[in-house]
Design an enzyme around this catalytic site. Structure first.
Site, PDB file in Angstrom:
ATOM      1  N   ASP A   1      89.912  35.611  10.744  1.00 47.26           N
ATOM      2  CA  ASP A   1      90.602  36.786  10.195  1.00 47.26           C
ATOM      3  C   ASP A   1      89.672  37.756   9.481  1.00 47.26           C
ATOM      4  O   ASP A   1      88.587  37.408   9.032  1.00 47.26           O
ATOM      5  CB  ASP A   1      91.732  36.349   9.249  1.00 47.26           C
ATOM      6  CG  ASP A   1      91.234  35.496   8.086  1.00 47.26           C
ATOM      7  OD1 ASP A   1      90.368  34.619   8.311  1.00 47.26           O
ATOM      8  OD2 ASP A   1      91.688  35.706   6.945  1.00 47.26           O
TER       9      ASP A   1
ATOM     10  N   GLU B   1      92.103  32.805   6.516  1.00 53.69           N
ATOM     11  CA  GLU B   1      91.271  32.243   5.450  1.00 53.69           C
ATOM     12  C   GLU B   1      91.352  33.122   4.212  1.00 53.69           C
ATOM     13  O   GLU B   1      91.305  32.645   3.094  1.00 53.69           O
ATOM     14  CB  GLU B   1      89.806  32.131   5.925  1.00 53.69           C
ATOM     15  CG  GLU B   1      88.938  31.264   5.014  1.00 53.69           C
ATOM     16  CD  GLU B   1      88.628  31.896   3.678  1.00 53.69           C
ATOM     17  OE1 GLU B   1      88.726  31.193   2.651  1.00 53.69           O
ATOM     18  OE2 GLU B   1      88.313  33.088   3.627  1.00 53.69           O
TER      19      GLU B   1
HETATM   20 ZN    ZN Z   1      85.955  36.444   2.476  1.00 54.93          ZN
HETATM   21 ZN    ZN Z   2      84.773  34.333   4.472  1.00 59.10          ZN
END
Ligand code: ZN
Ligand code: ZN
Length: 387
Positions: A80, A137
């Site tokens: 991401d 994340e």
């Molecule tokens: Zn980051």
């Molecule tokens: Zn990262």
């Protein structure tokens, strides 16, 4: 052993993938196109099993070694991007304003794809390698969701490894430490409920701004006077919203921010003192406080034996002088922590060279890192699975 020859041969192709992903950033769980690109590549490489939709949009590919055997290790990348507008000016810069790969997850994904291609070609190991591509994340806990979806059991993953680029660390270098390496990232929002009124008659009000200011100052007592000075805690108030006019004391004030810690005990102490300080100060001045405290990512803790394996592999690739086995922990968070809570493993930093920092709009992943990253993944897999 230096960089693997085959990894160097893959450089141009993997750079192309990296820039393709970089130009098309996607946020949190909405990484459908990136995940489809990953799954398509894995299919092209002849990866034995490809499962999509783990942790909503995560992808896992299983590569079986030539030597038989049933041990499986997991190698993980994140897919991401961040809600930033890129200013790198690179030809492959983000094509979407407000979204960019400012943390290098494009590079992480491309390097793990490169390793998957190599491992599917050679299969010079016993057992299996699971290549894990996770969404979200940057705040969504995609790693947590993949674990909750039963990824570890489904692929019988016994050990799991993660890697993140690090600006400021020279290309070709690695850094790691056993034990805590990244912080727990807890978040709070507090509404101080006072009683508004005329600015000229503060005695008739309960001033949430004055009380809020006391709270902001006193929260630093957690770091200064509550927690052992040899243990780490960061308390940052990052928002303070209140009021609308020069002559009106408002009813409410809102403060928000984050607490970062490196061990569970300090995390508990910080949370409970945080609540005491706020409730105590609010009560002392006749206000009420609504506290919302959210525990986000846990501490990223590297397991001792697996950290040793990571150091051995990095040393093999880069030479002893280029591996720092005792980097200071960082107060940023990382949701690979959930995978490390589920299975033993280790998270390593790989040098991104002298580039803009992570989460900076001028940042770009350094393509010179690619061969080092692929070599690390491949050697780690082969060493752990007894090539
Ligand atoms: Zn980051
Ligand atoms: Zn990262």
């Amino acid at each position: 052993m230096p960089i693997l020859n085959r990894a160097a041969e893959l450089q141009d192709e993997v750079t192309e993938w990296r820039r393709h992903i970089h130009a098309r950033p996607e946020l949190l769980f909405a990484v459908e196109n990136t995940a489809a690109f990953v799954a398509e590549k894995l299919k092209e490489f002849g990866v034995d099993e490809i499962v999509t939709g783990i942790g909503r949009t995560g992808v896992v590919g299983l590569i079986k070694g030539n030597g038989g055997g049933s041990r499986t290790i997991g190698l993980r990348a994140d897919m991401d991007a961040l809600p930033l507008t890129e200013i790198s000016g690179k030809p492959w810069a983000s094509t979407t304003p407000g979204k960019m790969h400012a943390c290098g997850h494009d590079g992480h994904t491309a390097m793990l794809l490169g390793a998957a291609k190599y491992l599917a070609e050679t299969r010079n190991f016993n057992g299996n390698v699971a290549v894990i591509f996770q969404p979200a994340e940057e705040g969504g806990g995609g790693g947590n969701l993949m674990v909750k979806d039963g990824m570890m059991e489904r692929f019988s993953i016994e050990e799991v490894y993660g890697m993140h680029n690090l600006p400021g660390l020279p290309v070709g270098q690695f850094a790691i430490r056993k034990g805590p390496i990244m912080a727990a990232t807890d978040e709070f929002t507090v509404t101080i409920k006072g009683r508004g009124g005329h600015a000229a008659q503060p005695n008739r009000t309960i001033d949430p701004i004055a009380i809020g200011a006391q709270i902001v100052a006193n929260l630093q007592m957690i770091a200064a006077r509550t927690v052992d000075p040899l243990r780490s805690v960061v308390v940052s108030v990052t928002k303070f919203n209140a009021g609308f006019a020069h002559n009106v004391i408002p009813n409410d004030a809102q403060i928000a921010g984050t607490i970062r810690t490196l061990d569970p005990e300090v995390r508990d102490i910080a949370e409970s003192r945080f609540k005491q300080v706020i409730n105590g100060l609010a009560a002392a001045h006749g206000a009420e406080a609504d506290i919302s405290f959210q525990r986000n990512y846990p501490v990223t803790v590297n397991h001792a034996a697996e950290t040793g394996h990571a150091i051995a592999t990095a040393t093999d690739i880069a030479g002893e002088a280029n591996v720092n086995p005792e980097i200071d922990p960082m107060m940023g968070g990382e949701d690979f922590s959930y995978m490390l809570n589920a299975r033993p493993g280790a998270f390593i930093f790989i040098g991104n060279g002298d580039t803009a920092g992570l989460h900076n709009p001028a940042y770009d992943f350094n393509d010179e890192v690619i061969t080092h990253g692929i070599s690390y993944w491949v050697r780690l897999a082969e060493q752990r699975l007894g090539a």
